[in-house]
Design a protein around this motif. Structure first.
Motif, PDB file in Angstrom:
ATOM      1  N   SER A  61      21.377 -21.035  43.625  1.00  0.00           N
ATOM      2  CA  SER A  61      21.498 -22.466  43.326  1.00  0.00           C
ATOM      3  C   SER A  61      21.199 -23.331  44.552  1.00  0.00           C
ATOM      4  N   PHE A  62      21.123 -22.701  45.729  1.00  0.00           N
ATOM      5  CA  PHE A  62      20.765 -23.456  46.932  1.00  0.00           C
ATOM      6  C   PHE A  62      19.286 -23.811  46.850  1.00  0.00           C
ATOM      7  N   GLN A  63      19.001 -25.134  46.894  1.00  0.00           N
ATOM      8  CA  GLN A  63      17.636 -25.613  46.643  1.00  0.00           C
ATOM      9  C   GLN A  63      16.951 -26.175  47.882  1.00  0.00           C
ATOM     10  N   PHE A  64      17.509 -25.942  49.054  1.00  0.00           N
ATOM     11  CA  PHE A  64      16.897 -26.359  50.320  1.00  0.00           C
ATOM     12  C   PHE A  64      16.793 -27.884  50.463  1.00  0.00           C
ATOM     13  N   SER A  69      24.667 -25.137  55.841  1.00  0.00           N
ATOM     14  CA  SER A  69      26.074 -25.342  56.208  1.00  0.00           C
ATOM     15  C   SER A  69      26.748 -26.327  55.264  1.00  0.00           C
ATOM     16  N   THR A  70      26.015 -27.350  54.835  1.00  0.00           N
ATOM     17  CA  THR A  70      26.579 -28.324  53.893  1.00  0.00           C
ATOM     18  C   THR A  70      26.913 -27.644  52.570  1.00  0.00           C
ATOM     19  N   TRP A  71      25.992 -26.827  52.087  1.00  0.00           N
ATOM     20  CA  TRP A  71      26.223 -26.105  50.835  1.00  0.00           C
ATOM     21  C   TRP A  71      27.429 -25.173  50.975  1.00  0.00           C
ATOM     22  N   ILE A  72      27.523 -24.479  52.101  1.00  0.00           N
ATOM     23  CA  ILE A  72      28.635 -23.547  52.326  1.00  0.00           C
ATOM     24  C   ILE A  72      29.966 -24.301  52.394  1.00  0.00           C
ATOM     25  N   ARG A  74      30.634 -27.066  50.933  1.00  0.00           N
ATOM     26  CA  ARG A  74      30.942 -27.517  49.570  1.00  0.00           C
ATOM     27  C   ARG A  74      31.533 -26.370  48.758  1.00  0.00           C
ATOM     28  N   VAL A  75      30.907 -25.203  48.814  1.00  0.00           N
ATOM     29  CA  VAL A  75      31.426 -24.036  48.082  1.00  0.00           C
ATOM     30  C   VAL A  75      32.839 -23.693  48.572  1.00  0.00           C
ATOM     31  N   ALA A  76      33.014 -23.672  49.889  1.00  0.00           N
ATOM     32  CA  ALA A  76      34.323 -23.320  50.460  1.00  0.00           C
ATOM     33  C   ALA A  76      35.391 -24.326  50.057  1.00  0.00           C
ATOM     34  N   THR A  77      35.081 -25.610  50.190  1.00  0.00           N
ATOM     35  CA  THR A  77      36.054 -26.653  49.860  1.00  0.00           C
ATOM     36  C   THR A  77      36.437 -26.612  48.389  1.00  0.00           C
ATOM     37  N   ASN A  78      35.439 -26.534  47.507  1.00  0.00           N
ATOM     38  CA  ASN A  78      35.730 -26.501  46.067  1.00  0.00           C
ATOM     39  C   ASN A  78      36.504 -25.250  45.672  1.00  0.00           C
ATOM     40  N   THR A  79      36.139 -24.113  46.250  1.00  0.00           N
ATOM     41  CA  THR A  79      36.842 -22.867  45.943  1.00  0.00           C
ATOM     42  C   THR A  79      38.297 -22.941  46.398  1.00  0.00           C
ATOM     43  N   CYS A  80      38.512 -23.430  47.610  1.00  0.00           N
ATOM     44  CA  CYS A  80      39.882 -23.539  48.140  1.00  0.00           C
ATOM     45  C   CYS A  80      40.719 -24.512  47.315  1.00  0.00           C
ATOM     46  N   LEU A  81      40.124 -25.641  46.939  1.00  0.00           N
ATOM     47  CA  LEU A  81      40.848 -26.605  46.101  1.00  0.00           C
ATOM     48  C   LEU A  81      41.239 -25.978  44.766  1.00  0.00           C
ATOM     49  N   ASP A  82      40.305 -25.236  44.161  1.00  0.00           N
ATOM     50  CA  ASP A  82      40.610 -24.560  42.891  1.00  0.00           C
ATOM     51  C   ASP A  82      41.750 -23.567  43.055  1.00  0.00           C
ATOM     52  N   GLN A  83      41.723 -22.808  44.152  1.00  0.00           N
ATOM     53  CA  GLN A  83      42.778 -21.818  44.401  1.00  0.00           C
ATOM     54  C   GLN A  83      44.136 -22.496  44.598  1.00  0.00           C
ATOM     55  N   VAL A  84      44.144 -23.609  45.351  1.00  0.00           N
ATOM     56  CA  VAL A  84      45.396 -24.345  45.590  1.00  0.00           C
ATOM     57  C   VAL A  84      45.951 -24.882  44.278  1.00  0.00           C
ATOM     58  N   LYS A  85      45.072 -25.464  43.456  1.00  0.00           N
ATOM     59  CA  LYS A  85      45.516 -26.003  42.162  1.00  0.00           C
ATOM     60  C   LYS A  85      46.065 -24.897  41.276  1.00  0.00           C
ATOM     61  N   GLU A 159      28.149 -36.027  56.661  1.00  0.00           N
ATOM     62  CA  GLU A 159      28.241 -34.633  56.220  1.00  0.00           C
ATOM     63  C   GLU A 159      29.332 -34.461  55.172  1.00  0.00           C
ATOM     64  N   ILE A 160      30.469 -35.093  55.391  1.00  0.00           N
ATOM     65  CA  ILE A 160      31.576 -34.995  54.430  1.00  0.00           C
ATOM     66  C   ILE A 160      31.177 -35.610  53.098  1.00  0.00           C
ATOM     67  N   ALA A 161      30.517 -36.769  53.159  1.00  0.00           N
ATOM     68  CA  ALA A 161      30.069 -37.438  51.931  1.00  0.00           C
ATOM     69  C   ALA A 161      29.148 -36.533  51.127  1.00  0.00           C
ATOM     70  N   GLU A 162      28.269 -35.833  51.823  1.00  0.00           N
ATOM     71  CA  GLU A 162      27.351 -34.918  51.139  1.00  0.00           C
ATOM     72  C   GLU A 162      28.093 -33.728  50.549  1.00  0.00           C
ATOM     73  N   ILE A 163      29.059 -33.205  51.284  1.00  0.00           N
ATOM     74  CA  ILE A 163      29.816 -32.031  50.825  1.00  0.00           C
ATOM     75  C   ILE A 163      30.644 -32.349  49.588  1.00  0.00           C
ATOM     76  N   ILE A 164      31.363 -33.482  49.620  1.00  0.00           N
ATOM     77  CA  ILE A 164      32.243 -33.791  48.480  1.00  0.00           C
ATOM     78  C   ILE A 164      31.586 -34.714  47.465  1.00  0.00           C
ATOM     79  N   GLU A 165      30.304 -35.022  47.732  1.00  0.00           N
ATOM     80  CA  GLU A 165      29.471 -35.778  46.795  1.00  0.00           C
ATOM     81  C   GLU A 165      30.077 -37.133  46.438  1.00  0.00           C
TER      82      GLU A 165
END
Length: 198
Positions: A61-64, A69-72, A74-85, A159-165
């Motif tokens: 799904s990484f489209q260059f 690092s931004t994609w990573i 985003r994946v890390a942040t979303n995954t961690c948030l899901d785990q915490v929830k 960078e944060i804006a791009e990661i959390i969209e």
């Protein structure tokens, strides 16, 4: 950067060795993010493994269009948030007996100037890290995310804006509110607040 692009393309074609090289490059960053969300080493390790799995499953799904690092992040942040929830749904009560273990790249690692702290200083530093980690864990998810990415990982607003969209303005607003909430949480224990933050 060219080498990284080659690695990504190889990983997208199923080259496991290329994917492992990407993981090796980013594993400490991913663990540090996970540790800040989890608050302890065991859960952080589990979260990191989940991030690696999601990266492996979704590398195509990484489209260059952004940096890897931004994609990573985003994946890390979303995954961690899901785990915490998920954990909060399954275990809503927090035990004050749960301690926090220190991980790589701790919050104050760049601020400790003395290479040989006294035992008292070591205890105080550990106590301060625990206080900060506990306070961060009490923040709402939106605030916790931007505080971790900005104040701990050192990412820029863009960078944060791009990661959390979201917009840079939203990022700045959340950081401001998150820091205010953090101060309020820390000030509840006046003695510790006065000792470390005044």
């Amino acid at each position: 950067m060219a080498d990284e692009l080659k690695l990504i393309k190889k990983a997208q074609k199923g080259d496991v060795e290329a994917f492992e090289k990407i993981i090796t490059e980013y594993q400490s960053i991913i663990y540090n993010i996970a540790f800040r969300f989890a608050g302890n080493a065991e859960d952080a390790a589990d979260m990191s493994q989940e991030v690696f799995l999601k990266m492996f499953r979704n590398i195509n799904s990484f489209q260059f269009k952004s940096k890897l690092s931004t994609w990573i992040y985003r994946v890390a942040t979303n995954t961690c948030l899901d785990q915490v929830k998920r954990k909060n749904r399954n275990n809503p009560a927090y035990s004050l007996d749960d301690g926090f273990e220190d991980g790589d790249g701790s919050f104050f690692s760049n601020e400790i100037a003395d290479d040989s702290p006294t035992p008292d200083e070591v205890i105080e530093q550990a106590e301060m890290k625990d206080v900060i980690n506990q306070a961060i864990s009490e923040l709402p998810d939106d605030y916790r995310t931007v505080i971790i990415l900005r104040d701990i990982q050192g990412l820029s607003y863009d960078e944060i804006a791009e990661i959390i969209e979201c917009s840079v303005g939203t990022v700045k607003s959340r950081i401001s509110r998150g820091r205010r909430n953090l101060r309020e949480i820390l000030s509840k224990d006046r003695e510790l607040f006065d000792k470390y933050f005044v």
